[in-house]
Structure formats: structure tokens, C-alpha cells
Write a protein that holds these residues in place. Structure first.
Motif, PDB file in Angstrom:
ATOM      1  N   TYR A 182       0.814  -1.214   0.000  1.00 44.01           N
ATOM      2  CA  TYR A 182       0.000   0.000   0.000  1.00 44.01           C
ATOM      3  C   TYR A 182       0.850   1.269   0.000  1.00 44.01           C
ATOM      4  N   PHE A 210     -10.279   4.101  -3.573  1.00 36.78           N
ATOM      5  CA  PHE A 210      -9.713   3.174  -2.586  1.00 36.78           C
ATOM      6  C   PHE A 210     -10.169   3.565  -1.180  1.00 36.78           C
ATOM      7  N   GLY A 211     -10.098   4.851  -0.878  1.00 37.79           N
ATOM      8  CA  GLY A 211     -10.481   5.329   0.451  1.00 37.79           C
ATOM      9  C   GLY A 211     -11.967   5.247   0.712  1.00 37.79           C
ATOM     10  N   GLY A 221     -13.018   1.895   1.282  1.00 38.04           N
ATOM     11  CA  GLY A 221     -12.462   1.509   2.576  1.00 38.04           C
ATOM     12  C   GLY A 221     -13.374   1.884   3.730  1.00 38.04           C
ATOM     13  N   GLY A 270      -9.402  -1.689  -1.614  1.00 37.83           N
ATOM     14  CA  GLY A 270      -9.704  -0.647  -0.637  1.00 37.83           C
ATOM     15  C   GLY A 270     -10.730  -1.112   0.379  1.00 37.83           C
ATOM     16  N   THR A 286      -8.806  -1.390   4.379  1.00 34.33           N
ATOM     17  CA  THR A 286      -9.032  -0.417   5.437  1.00 34.33           C
ATOM     18  C   THR A 286      -9.535  -1.047   6.721  1.00 34.33           C
TER      19      THR A 286
END
Length: 403
Positions: free
Chosen positions: A219, A244-245, A248, A299, A303
Motif C-alpha cells: 500500500y 480506494f479510500g 475503505g 480498498g 481499510t
């Protein structure tokens, strides 16, 4: 869910925004103070190092303070830190303003995670901790870009003002809407540190370190991977990191629900899912559309790792040691992230960016293997210090060594 938990999540958002928000303004700070970019980078490194080294000690020293009081104090210190940072006349002054709140950073995490778990009760403890940790996830998705945008729109000082304002709102919420939380008599340094004699705890913490190393071996270099292997442009990489976030955040929420059902099965499925995602990224990394899909899944899975790491340790800890154990976790988080970044960098330097996947996979599989370690039956404990696992749905483990 108790409103206190959401206020603590907002506090987590403010604290993480303060810690990582500086990333986007390092070039501006480098220019402002006439220093190299790697020197400016110490504003982040020194903060993380302080957290890693002082976490257990500062938490132990504040163990007898009312939980509301200490949480409010931490947020107040972060507000002051951001204000001082905005007015910093020199780099040395800025460094001091940044490092001082780092001493209390692990105290907030230890207390907030423990309080959230206890207030929610055994059944909903993972979901409560997931809510607090959602503040971390959202900060990395929105907090850091927001502070960077403020710097671009106004100046670098505006970034610190924004972070300070977020912490101020959390401070107000904590001060006016959270009830007093006095410490119970059994809490204390002696009862907390007794858990350190349990090999089970150290295997769990080692699992956290190896897991985080596996997560961040790849990552840490995701942007480079997307640029060099998938051949995405800078704008496309930025969009994909946002995707991705965002996925997540959803993954963190789903992970909290899954962990409420069964801690160890969820942990093992998580690790195997992340291994599979890495293998797919290696196989299809050169194809744009498949990589967009894979990255969304990556993601979603990735997370939740912070929550998995927390719960797979704390779910089996004695209640009286919960805050102390939570204070150890940031140190092992930071150690794992550092180790993963260094190992990933070594692979990239010697074998190329695509091969970094094969550093992450063995580490994640090692963590998977460590997850099968069980509490030794020969360990005994006094009846009044018996284990009280967070998750009532999980099989009750054997007690750990006490006095």
C-alpha cells in the motif's frame, strides 16, 4: 448507538487530520522555512516515532484520570498545537508544536477504543470500535485532501486552522455532551501491566505487527504501482486513491459487523481475502479496467485491517487491562507500517515495483498462520482477574498469567 461514541469518532477524525494533514503541505513548508523536503518530512516521522515510543507510558500515567477529562484534555492540546503551528516563526518551533500532542495521541486511542467497547457491550463492541475507527478512515480520505486544498486556496497556515477547528468541535462535543466517566477502583498500572507476562498477548501483538507490515509493504507504494504497472496518469491515480479510500469506509463498517459475529474467522477471511486481492493485482495489474475493479475491492478489504488488528487482540484481553493493551497497539501499528514500507522499498529497488506484491503476500500468510495460536491451558489466574472477552459470541479463551 451512544452519542459519546460518535463524538469520539469526530475526535479521531481531528487527531488523524492533524497527524497526516501535514503530508500535503510539506513542499510549502519546505519553501517557507528554507529546508529540504526530507527535513520537512520529519514533521510526520517525529510525530509517528513519538507515538510509537511513548504510548504505553503516557497511557499508564493517565490511568487514574476521569476518562472524559483525559479525552477532553487531549483534544484541547491538539487544538492548541494546531494554533501554535499556524503561527510558527521557525521550523524548530513548528517541530515542537507538532511533537508535543503526539505524546497524548495514543492516550486518546487507548481510552476511546476501550470506552466505546465497554459502553456498547460485548455483542456490539466491534461495531462501536469500528465507529471510532471510521474517524481514522474518513480522515485519510477527506481530512488530508481538505487540508491540502485549504493550503492551495489560502496558505499553509489555513491547513492548521482547519485541523484545529475540527478538534475544537470535537472538544466542545466532549465537554458538553459526554457524561463524566470516572475510573473504577480496579484500574491501575499494576493490574494492567500484569498482562505483559502472558505469551498469548505477545503473539497477538506480533500478529498485528506482521499484518500491518503486509498491508503497507504494498500500500505504501500503491500510487507508484498504478503509475508504472497500470500506466495511469497522475489524475487517474488521484481518483483511484480516492475510490480506494471511499470503498475503505464501507469496508470498515462491514468489518465491524463481521467481527461482532466471530472474531477469529473474520480475521482469517480478511487475511486470505487480502492475499487473493494482491495476487489478482499482480496478474491483472497491467490492465486498466480490471485494475479499477481490483482496486475497489482492495480498498474495501484493506481499510478494515486496523479494526481487525485491534479486535483480534482486545477481544481476548482482561477488561481491567483493556486500556493498557490499546495503548500498546499504536506502537505495533507504527512498527509494522515502518517495517512494511522498508521491506517493500527493498523489493522495489532490487526487483521492480510489480514484485512488491511478493513481499506483502508472505507477510499476510505469516499473520494468517499466527492467528491459529491459542491460549496455553497451563496459564492460571486469580478468580477475581478472570478473562472477560469483549465479544460474547467468541469462545471464551483460557485466562492469562496474572500476579
Amino acid at each position: 448507538m451512544n452519542k459519546s461514541i460518535y463524538i469520539m469518532a469526530l475526535g479521531a477524525f481531528g487527531i488523524i487530520t492533524t497527524e497526516f494533514g501535514v503530508i500535503g503541505i510539506l513542499p510549502a513548508l519546505s519553501k517557507e522555512f528554507g529546508i529540504t523536503i526530507d527535513t520537512a518530512g520529519w514533521l510526520l516521522s517525529a510525530f509517528a516515532l513519538t507515538v510509537a515510543v511513548t504510548g504505553p507510558f503516557t497511557t499508564a500515567l493517565t490511568a487514574k484520570i476521569n476518562r472524559k477529562t483525559i479525552l477532553t484534555l487531549v483534544l484541547a492540546v491538539f487544538v492548541v498545537s494546531n494554533i501554535l503551528s499556524a503561527f510558527a516563526p521557525s521550523f524548530a518551533f513548528l517541530m515542537i508544536a507538532r511533537v508535543l500532542p503526539a505524546f497524548l495521541h495514543p492516550v486518546f486511542w487507548a481510552v476511546a477504543a476501550s470506552v466505546a467497547a465497554k459502553e456498547a457491550g460485548p455483542k456490539d463492541a466491534p461495531k462501536a470500535v469500528a465507529t471510532v475507527m471510521a474517524g481514522l478512515s474518513i480522515a485519510t480520505v477527506l481530512g488530508v485532501p481538505l487540508t491540502t486544498y485549504m493550503a492551495d486556496l489560502f496558505n499553509w497556515q489555513a491547513s492548521f486552522y482547519l485541523a484545529g477547528f475540527i478538534n475544537l468541535i470535537a472538544f466542545a462535543g466532549m465537554a458538553f455532551f459526554v457524561p463524566s466517566m470516572p475510573v473504577k477502583k480496579e484500574a491501575g498500572v499494576k493490574s494492567s501491566t500484569a498482562i505483559l507476562r502472558s505469551p498469548f498477548l505477545w503473539v497477538k501483538l506480533l500478529t498485528v505487527l506482521v499484518m500491518l507490515a503486509g498491508m503497507f509493504a504494498s500500500y505504501s507504494y500503491l500510487a507508484e504501482f498504478l503509475n508504472k504497472v497500470t500506466h495511469m496518469t497522475g489524475a487517474e491515480v488521484s481518483i483511484m486513491l480516492l475510490v480506494f479510500g471511499v470503498t475503505g469506509i464501507a469496508g470498515n463498517w462491514a468489518m465491524g459487523i463481521a467481527l461482532s459475529k466471530n472474531v477469529m474467522i473474520t480475521t482469517r477471511i480478511y487475511l486470505l481475502s487480502l492475499v487473493l486481492t494482491h495476487i489478482l493485482a499482480y496478474q491483472f495489474g497491467g490492465y486498466f479496467i480490471p485494475m479499477v475493479v481490483i482496486l475497489s475491492i482492495w480498498g474495501f478489504v484493506h481499510t478494515g485491517g486496523f479494526l481487525v488488528a485491534n479486535i483480534q487482540v482486545t477481544a481476548f484481553m482482561p477488561q481491567q487491562s483493556l486500556e493498557f493493551v490499546n495503548s500498546l497497539l499504536p506502537s505495533f501499528y507504527n512498527a509494522g507500517i515502518t517495517a512494511g514500507s522498508l521491506l517493500g522499498g527493498f523489493i522495489i529497488a532490487n526487483y521492480g515495483i510489480q514484485q512488491v506484491i511478493w513481499m506483502a503476500v508472505p507477510l499476510l500468510l505469516t499473520a494468517f498462520g499466527l492467528s491459529f495460536y491459542k491460549q496455553p491451558k497451563r496459564e492460571t489466574v486469580k478468580e477475581e482477574e478472570a478473562w472477560q472477552p469483549l465479544c460474547a459470541t467468541e469462545t471464551r479463551p483460557e485466562p492469562a498469567l496474572s500476579e
